[in-house]
Design a protein around this motif. Sequence first.
Motif, PDB file in Angstrom:
ATOM      1  N   TYR A  63       0.870  -1.186   0.000  1.00 45.40           N
ATOM      2  CA  TYR A  63       0.000   0.000   0.000  1.00 45.40           C
ATOM      3  C   TYR A  63       0.901   1.228   0.000  1.00 45.40           C
ATOM      4  O   TYR A  63       1.984   1.221   0.608  1.00 45.40           O
ATOM      5  N   THR A 112      -3.826   6.511   3.969  1.00 46.99           N
ATOM      6  CA  THR A 112      -3.725   5.756   5.223  1.00 46.99           C
ATOM      7  C   THR A 112      -3.284   4.298   5.043  1.00 46.99           C
ATOM      8  O   THR A 112      -2.960   3.634   6.029  1.00 46.99           O
ATOM      9  N   ALA A 118      -9.250  -0.739  -0.037  1.00 48.60           N
ATOM     10  CA  ALA A 118      -9.114   0.668  -0.449  1.00 48.60           C
ATOM     11  C   ALA A 118      -9.876   0.967  -1.726  1.00 48.60           C
ATOM     12  O   ALA A 118      -9.973   2.118  -2.127  1.00 48.60           O
ATOM     13  N   GLU A 119     -10.402  -0.050  -2.377  1.00 46.56           N
ATOM     14  CA  GLU A 119     -11.228   0.169  -3.574  1.00 46.56           C
ATOM     15  C   GLU A 119     -12.197  -1.001  -3.677  1.00 46.56           C
ATOM     16  O   GLU A 119     -11.928  -2.088  -3.139  1.00 46.56           O
ATOM     17  N   PRO A 120     -13.319  -0.801  -4.360  1.00 44.55           N
ATOM     18  CA  PRO A 120     -14.288  -1.892  -4.462  1.00 44.55           C
ATOM     19  C   PRO A 120     -13.760  -3.043  -5.305  1.00 44.55           C
ATOM     20  O   PRO A 120     -13.043  -2.819  -6.277  1.00 44.55           O
ATOM     21  N   GLY A 172     -11.866   0.388   5.153  1.00 44.66           N
ATOM     22  CA  GLY A 172     -11.683   1.502   6.068  1.00 44.66           C
ATOM     23  C   GLY A 172     -11.729   2.800   5.295  1.00 44.66           C
ATOM     24  O   GLY A 172     -11.742   2.801   4.068  1.00 44.66           O
ATOM     25  N   GLY A 222      -8.951   4.839   8.858  1.00 46.24           N
ATOM     26  CA  GLY A 222      -8.100   4.279   7.799  1.00 46.24           C
ATOM     27  C   GLY A 222      -8.377   2.786   7.711  1.00 46.24           C
ATOM     28  O   GLY A 222      -9.436   2.318   8.173  1.00 46.24           O
ATOM     29  N   PRO A 223      -7.461   1.978   7.152  1.00 49.78           N
ATOM     30  CA  PRO A 223      -7.701   0.537   7.112  1.00 49.78           C
ATOM     31  C   PRO A 223      -7.840   0.006   8.533  1.00 49.78           C
ATOM     32  O   PRO A 223      -7.263   0.567   9.458  1.00 49.78           O
ATOM     33  N   LYS A 228      -5.299   3.472  -6.556  1.00 50.66           N
ATOM     34  CA  LYS A 228      -6.661   2.943  -6.638  1.00 50.66           C
ATOM     35  C   LYS A 228      -7.087   2.967  -8.101  1.00 50.66           C
ATOM     36  O   LYS A 228      -6.862   3.956  -8.802  1.00 50.66           O
TER      37      LYS A 228
HETATM   38  O1  DLL Z   1      -8.835   3.615   1.346  1.00 45.06           O
HETATM   39  C1  DLL Z   1      -8.365   3.193   3.672  1.00 45.06           C
HETATM   40  C2  DLL Z   1      -7.896   1.820   3.318  1.00 45.06           C
HETATM   41  C3  DLL Z   1      -6.568   1.622   3.001  1.00 45.06           C
HETATM   42  C4  DLL Z   1      -8.766   0.751   3.369  1.00 45.06           C
HETATM   43  C5  DLL Z   1      -6.107   0.344   2.721  1.00 45.06           C
HETATM   44  C6  DLL Z   1      -8.316  -0.527   3.098  1.00 45.06           C
HETATM   45  C7  DLL Z   1      -6.995  -0.735   2.765  1.00 45.06           C
HETATM   46  P1  DLL Z   1      -9.537   6.453   1.901  1.00 45.06           P
HETATM   47  O2  DLL Z   1      -8.432   6.731   0.952  1.00 45.06           O
HETATM   48  O3  DLL Z   1     -10.029   7.546   2.779  1.00 45.06           O
HETATM   49  O4  DLL Z   1      -9.164   5.287   2.877  1.00 45.06           O
HETATM   50  O5  DLL Z   1     -10.751   5.901   1.038  1.00 45.06           O
HETATM   51  C8  DLL Z   1     -11.908   5.427   1.683  1.00 45.06           C
HETATM   52  O6  DLL Z   1     -12.257   3.820  -0.102  1.00 45.06           O
HETATM   53  O7  DLL Z   1     -15.028   5.199   1.697  1.00 45.06           O
HETATM   54  C9  DLL Z   1     -14.528   3.299   0.223  1.00 45.06           C
HETATM   55  O8  DLL Z   1     -15.290   3.993  -0.735  1.00 45.06           O
HETATM   56  C10 DLL Z   1     -13.232   2.822  -0.387  1.00 45.06           C
HETATM   57  N1  DLL Z   1     -12.819   1.551   0.214  1.00 45.06           N
HETATM   58  C11 DLL Z   1     -11.924   1.344   1.189  1.00 45.06           C
HETATM   59  N2  DLL Z   1     -11.806   0.018   1.446  1.00 45.06           N
HETATM   60  C12 DLL Z   1     -12.664  -0.617   0.604  1.00 45.06           C
HETATM   61  C13 DLL Z   1     -13.012  -1.974   0.365  1.00 45.06           C
HETATM   62  C14 DLL Z   1      -8.805   4.016   2.500  1.00 45.06           C
HETATM   63  N3  DLL Z   1     -12.455  -2.968   1.030  1.00 45.06           N
HETATM   64  C15 DLL Z   1     -12.866   4.873   0.663  1.00 45.06           C
HETATM   65  N4  DLL Z   1     -13.973  -2.224  -0.554  1.00 45.06           N
HETATM   66  C16 DLL Z   1     -14.068   4.235   1.311  1.00 45.06           C
HETATM   67  C17 DLL Z   1     -14.569  -1.220  -1.234  1.00 45.06           C
HETATM   68  C18 DLL Z   1     -13.309   0.370  -0.168  1.00 45.06           C
HETATM   69  N5  DLL Z   1     -14.247   0.060  -1.083  1.00 45.06           N
END
Ligand code: DLL
Length: 476
Positions: free
Chosen positions: A145, A151, A224-226, A248, A254-255, A457
Motif C-alpha cells: 500500500y 492511510t 481501499a477500492e471496491p 476503512g 483508515g484501514p 486505486k
Molecule cells: O482507502 C483506507 C484503506 C486503506 C482501506 C487500505 C483498506 C486498505 P480512503 O483513501 O479515505 O481510505 O478511502 C476510503 O475507499 O469510503 C470506500 O469507498 C473505499 N474503500 C476502502 N476500502 C474498501 C473496500 C482508504 N475494502 C474509501 N472495498 C471508502 C470497497 C473500499 N471500497
Amino acid sequence: MLAMRFDNDSIPPMFEPDAESMPHEQRAALQTDRLRGLIDRLLAAGGTQAARLGQAGVTGGGDARLDDLARLPTTSKQDLWDGYPFGMLAVPRDEVVVVHGSSGTGGRPTLVSYSRGDIALWARMCARALAAAGAGPGTIVHNAYGYGLFTGGLGIHQGAIELGATVVPVSGGMTARQVTLIADLRPDILTCTPSYAIRLGEALAEAGLTQQTGLSLKAGIFGAEPWTQEMRTRINELLGIIALDIYGLSEVIGPGVASECIVAADGLHVNEDHFLVEALDPLTGEPVPDGTPGELTFSTLTKEALPLLRYRSGDIAALRRGDCECGRTLVKMSKVTGRKDDMLVIRGVNVYPSEIERVLLAEPAVSLDYVLVIDERDGQRELIACCERTTERSGNSAAVAPAEHGAGPARAGAGYDAGSQDDLRAALRHKLREALGIRVDVAIVPAGSVPRTEVGKAVRVRRWSAGEPPVPGLTG
Ligand code: DLL
C-alpha cells in the motif's frame, strides 16, 4: 466460498480475543457507555457537532441508547471540507501527532487528525486484521500500500509492528523491485489494493514465480477500492493465495475499520467496539434491516482528535449479525457493493459498476482490469465497458491455486482468438444486456489502459463529454 479449512485448535489466534469475541450483551453495554462518553466529549468540544446535538435537543450523553440512534444528528464529508484543515478537533491542536487523508475532487484533500491515542488504537485495529489473516509474531508482511498521506501504507505498517510481525515497507509501484523482494524475503502475506495485486501477480508469473515454483505468499489483505467476489476468485487463482477484504476510510481511522478472517472469508468483521456501525437507506436516512444493503454510517466511539458521530460514509453494504466459526462475535459487513454517489443512472436504470464487473470477470477472455466510460457527447448517456484481452500473462495459465481450494488452473483467454474480437464484444454485449437490462457497448482496449489515482486505486468510471476519449485505444 474459498477459505482454508481449520480444526478448532488450528484457528489463528485473535489479536484482542476479549474484545473480538465478547458476548453480544456485554458489547452492547460497552458501546452504550462509549457512545455516551462520545456525546459528552463532542458537546464539551463545541463546534459543528455540538451545535447539531443542541438543535436535536441533546444536552448530554446520559440517556443515549443504541436503539435510538436515529435521534442523533449525522456528519458527512462536507463537514470535514467546511472545517478544513483543523476545524473539527476535539483536542487542542498541539495534541495532534499525525495528519492523514485522502485526495478529493477539486484538489483539496480530506484531512484527518490523529492524537497519540488514535495512532495506538489504529495500530491495534490493523493488528487485528493481520491476525485475522493468519499473521502473528514473525510473519513477513509485504506491504505494497502507498506510504504517505494515504492511510493504507502507514496503517498496515503500524499494525504489523504492533502484532510483532516483520513488515517490508515497500509501498506501491516499482513492480520489478517488488518481485525481487518477494522472491528473496519470502513473505507470507501481501497487502495492497486488489488491482495492484493483479498487476503484481502477473509480474510474478512472468518472472516464473508461482505456487509450484515456490511462491511463499499464503494470504492477501486487499482493500481501499471496491472489488467483487469474481475478482477475488481470479486473484486467488492468479496468485494461489486466499484473498481477504479489508475496509476503512480516513475519516473513521483508515484501514482496520473492518476485515475478513481467513477461517470464513465471507464478510468483514467490523470493529464495532470502537466504530459503531449502522446501515441506512441512502435517500431517507432510515435504518435498513440486517441483510439489506444500506449506507454504512459510523460513530467513532473512542477516537480522540477527530471523533465523528454518525458519519455517513456513502459506501453501500449489508450488515449481518451472528457468531463466526473463527470465534469472533463482531457484526459482519458484506463487500462494499458501491458508493451512493457512483450509482450510474443510464437511460433511467440504476447501475452499479460492481454489477458490470461481475459479468465482465465471468468471461475468461477479458483480463481483470476494466474501466466504464459514460459517453455523454450526444447529450445521451451511453455506457461503454472498456476491457483488456486476457494474455498469457494476465490469464496466468501457469498458476494453480492450492489443492485445498479445489480450484484448477486459471482459465486463459480461451475461446476467442485474435481474429474473433468482434465475437467477444458481441458476446459480452449480450451478457450485459441480459444481466442489467440495458444496452452496454463493449470496447477492447490495449493492456495498461485502466487509469489509476496517485495512490494506486483503480479508476472504474470515466465521463466523456467532449474531445479525446478518456481511455487510450477507445475510438469514437
Ligand atoms: O482507502 C483506507 C484503506 C486503506 C482501506 C487500505 C483498506 C486498505 P480512503 O483513501 O479515505 O481510505 O478511502 C476510503 O475507499 O469510503 C470506500 O469507498 C473505499 N474503500 C476502502 N476500502 C474498501 C473496500 C482508504 N475494502 C474509501 N472495498 C471508502 C470497497 C473500499 N471500497
